[in-house]
Design a protein around this motif. Structure first.
Motif, PDB file in Angstrom:
ATOM      1  N   TRP A 147       0.824  -1.201   0.000  1.00 41.92           N
ATOM      2  CA  TRP A 147       0.000   0.000   0.000  1.00 41.92           C
ATOM      3  C   TRP A 147       0.867   1.264   0.000  1.00 41.92           C
ATOM      4  O   TRP A 147       0.525   2.260  -0.643  1.00 41.92           O
ATOM      5  N   LEU A 148       1.977   1.255   0.720  1.00 42.11           N
ATOM      6  CA  LEU A 148       2.849   2.427   0.717  1.00 42.11           C
ATOM      7  C   LEU A 148       3.491   2.636  -0.648  1.00 42.11           C
ATOM      8  O   LEU A 148       3.695   3.773  -1.078  1.00 42.11           O
ATOM      9  N   GLN A 149       3.789   1.544  -1.341  1.00 41.78           N
ATOM     10  CA  GLN A 149       4.306   1.674  -2.708  1.00 41.78           C
ATOM     11  C   GLN A 149       3.265   2.329  -3.610  1.00 41.78           C
ATOM     12  O   GLN A 149       3.587   3.175  -4.457  1.00 41.78           O
ATOM     13  N   ARG A 150       2.009   1.944  -3.433  1.00 39.75           N
ATOM     14  CA  ARG A 150       0.939   2.564  -4.221  1.00 39.75           C
ATOM     15  C   ARG A 150       0.814   4.051  -3.889  1.00 39.75           C
ATOM     16  O   ARG A 150       0.566   4.880  -4.774  1.00 39.75           O
ATOM     17  N   LEU A 151       0.952   4.382  -2.611  1.00 37.99           N
ATOM     18  CA  LEU A 151       0.864   5.782  -2.189  1.00 37.99           C
ATOM     19  C   LEU A 151       1.941   6.613  -2.868  1.00 37.99           C
ATOM     20  O   LEU A 151       1.668   7.723  -3.346  1.00 37.99           O
ATOM     21  N   VAL A 152       3.172   6.111  -2.910  1.00 37.81           N
ATOM     22  CA  VAL A 152       4.277   6.839  -3.531  1.00 37.81           C
ATOM     23  C   VAL A 152       3.941   7.194  -4.973  1.00 37.81           C
ATOM     24  O   VAL A 152       4.173   8.322  -5.431  1.00 37.81           O
ATOM     25  N   LYS A 153       3.388   6.250  -5.721  1.00 38.05           N
ATOM     26  CA  LYS A 153       3.045   6.495  -7.118  1.00 38.05           C
ATOM     27  C   LYS A 153       1.828   7.420  -7.246  1.00 38.05           C
ATOM     28  O   LYS A 153       1.785   8.285  -8.120  1.00 38.05           O
ATOM     29  N   ALA A 154       0.842   7.231  -6.364  1.00 37.76           N
ATOM     30  CA  ALA A 154      -0.416   7.971  -6.481  1.00 37.76           C
ATOM     31  C   ALA A 154      -0.229   9.462  -6.268  1.00 37.76           C
ATOM     32  O   ALA A 154      -0.898  10.283  -6.911  1.00 37.76           O
ATOM     33  N   GLU A 155       0.708   9.855  -5.393  1.00 38.63           N
ATOM     34  CA  GLU A 155       0.872  11.268  -5.072  1.00 38.63           C
ATOM     35  C   GLU A 155       1.296  12.100  -6.277  1.00 38.63           C
ATOM     36  O   GLU A 155       1.019  13.297  -6.330  1.00 38.63           O
ATOM     37  N   GLU A 156       1.972  11.473  -7.243  1.00 42.92           N
ATOM     38  CA  GLU A 156       2.430  12.208  -8.416  1.00 42.92           C
ATOM     39  C   GLU A 156       1.560  11.959  -9.650  1.00 42.92           C
ATOM     40  O   GLU A 156       1.861  12.466 -10.722  1.00 42.92           O
ATOM     41  N   GLN A 157       0.470  11.196  -9.480  1.00 39.90           N
ATOM     42  CA  GLN A 157      -0.323  10.805 -10.645  1.00 39.90           C
ATOM     43  C   GLN A 157      -1.791  11.181 -10.543  1.00 39.90           C
ATOM     44  O   GLN A 157      -2.507  11.099 -11.540  1.00 39.90           O
ATOM     45  N   GLN A 158      -2.250  11.581  -9.366  1.00 37.25           N
ATOM     46  CA  GLN A 158      -3.684  11.764  -9.148  1.00 37.25           C
ATOM     47  C   GLN A 158      -4.057  13.235  -9.040  1.00 37.25           C
ATOM     48  O   GLN A 158      -3.447  13.996  -8.278  1.00 37.25           O
ATOM     49  N   SER A 159      -5.075  13.625  -9.798  1.00 36.47           N
ATOM     50  CA  SER A 159      -5.713  14.927  -9.600  1.00 36.47           C
ATOM     51  C   SER A 159      -6.883  14.741  -8.648  1.00 36.47           C
ATOM     52  O   SER A 159      -7.571  13.713  -8.690  1.00 36.47           O
ATOM     53  N   TYR A 160      -7.106  15.743  -7.771  1.00 33.75           N
ATOM     54  CA  TYR A 160      -8.206  15.608  -6.818  1.00 33.75           C
ATOM     55  C   TYR A 160      -8.559  16.965  -6.218  1.00 33.75           C
ATOM     56  O   TYR A 160      -7.806  17.935  -6.324  1.00 33.75           O
TER      57      TYR A 160
END
Length: 318
Positions: A28-41
């Motif tokens: 889950w932390l690996q997913r968080l690392v990627k999500a922070e630079e890829q997600q608009s919200y």
């Protein structure tokens, strides 16, 4: 003492069975690392520290690989800050003195492998934040020199919808929690700064000398490393101030060293929520120096770091 889980701190309002495999927390932390630079919200969140609350709206737009963010403080006088590529572009007067590279709604990028040196990572179950299903992860320190965290990550986006910073006794030091969250497209107009958002000057190379300060820490908590350093002008005198920044992948603190040149100053220590400031006078061959440690670490740790500073460039070995 290990951190007390949220279900204990808040009276057990969450009933969350433990997961057997800690590998799930790493995933889950690996997913968080990627999500922070890829997600608009877009969302609204509350921020609590030292018993005080504030509420904010935040937009993040990821477009063509670039990240832009806008934050509005909703309590009291209108306050705003806009970031482009992680750098503060502008801020209103109320926030200009507070903006930094470690915003409460956006922490430094996580590296699970590095974190495992100093923290135990555990999935403790599921919860709901801002009406959305989340997974809860406890990040427990392996020693008394740093704080623990509880993270609630959105199941759809992997973004943190809730973060609690806890002391070694389980005391809540800081809370960040979304009350409304919407992932998906954000319009460029939503990121545009208001008319009261003034450009923030970035220190130039002439203001901060590039050479490394001739100081070292004789002792560091395990897992902390030197991240950055320079020499900068003092805001209060003509003396240059040495600055060193340390981190363990999650926690950070800074050390400032300024020659006293006969000035009479007293040792000091203070704490506001998780942030401590400790000032200690130390004696060197060139005269007395005031060492100030500022960061989100326990007071005792900050004092030990301050007293460990020595002239020289070789950092303490782990």
């Amino acid at each position: 003492m290990r951190v007390i889980p949220l279900c204990v701190v808040l009276g057990g309002w969450l009933s969350m069975p433990a997961f057997a495999a800690d590998a799930g927390a790493d995933s889950w932390l690996q997913r968080l690392v990627k999500a922070e630079e890829q997600q608009s919200y877009f969302g609204t969140f509350v921020y609590e520290r030292n018993g005080s609350f504030s509420s904010h709206s935040v937009w993040q737009l990821v477009q063509d690989g670039a990240v832009r963010e806008r934050l509005l403080q909703l309590d009291g006088p209108a306050a705003e800050v806009v970031l482009k590529g992680g750098q503060v572009a502008c801020a209103t007067e109320e926030l200009a003195s507070q903006v930094s590279d470690a915003q409460p709604w956006r922490r430094q990028q996580l590296d699970p492998a590095q974190l495992s040196e100093s923290y135990d990572l555990h999935m403790i179950g599921e919860s709901r934040v801002a009406g959305r299903p989340t997974v809860a992860i406890v990040v427990s320190p392996k020693d008394q020199h740093r704080y623990g965290f509880e993270l609630h990550l959105d199941k759809e986006t992997s973004l943190p919808l809730k973060s609690l910073m806890l002391s070694e006794s389980g005391q809540l030091l800081e809370r960040f929690q979304f009350t409304q969250f919407s992932s998906g497209p954000v319009q460029p107009s939503d990121i545009e700064a208001g008319q009261d958002c003034e450009p923030v000057a970035i220190s130039s190379s002439s203001e901060a000398k590039s050479e490394a300060p001739k100081w070292r820490s004789e002792w560091l908590p395990a897992g902390f490393r030197l991240l950055d350093s320079n020499v900068r002008p003092s805001p209060a005198s003509s003396e240059p101030v040495a600055w060193l920044s340390y981190g363990d992948g999650l926690a950070r603190f800074s050390v400032f060293l300024e020659p006293l040149r006969g000035a009479v100053v007293e040792d000091a220590r203070s704490q506001m929520g998780p942030t401590v400031a400790v000032s200690k006078r130390i004696t060197t061959a060139d005269g007395d120096v005031m060492v100030t440690v500022v960061g989100e670490i326990p007071l005792g740790t900050a004092e030990r770091v301050a007293l460990s500073m020595r002239a020289g460039s070789d950092q303490a070995s782990q």
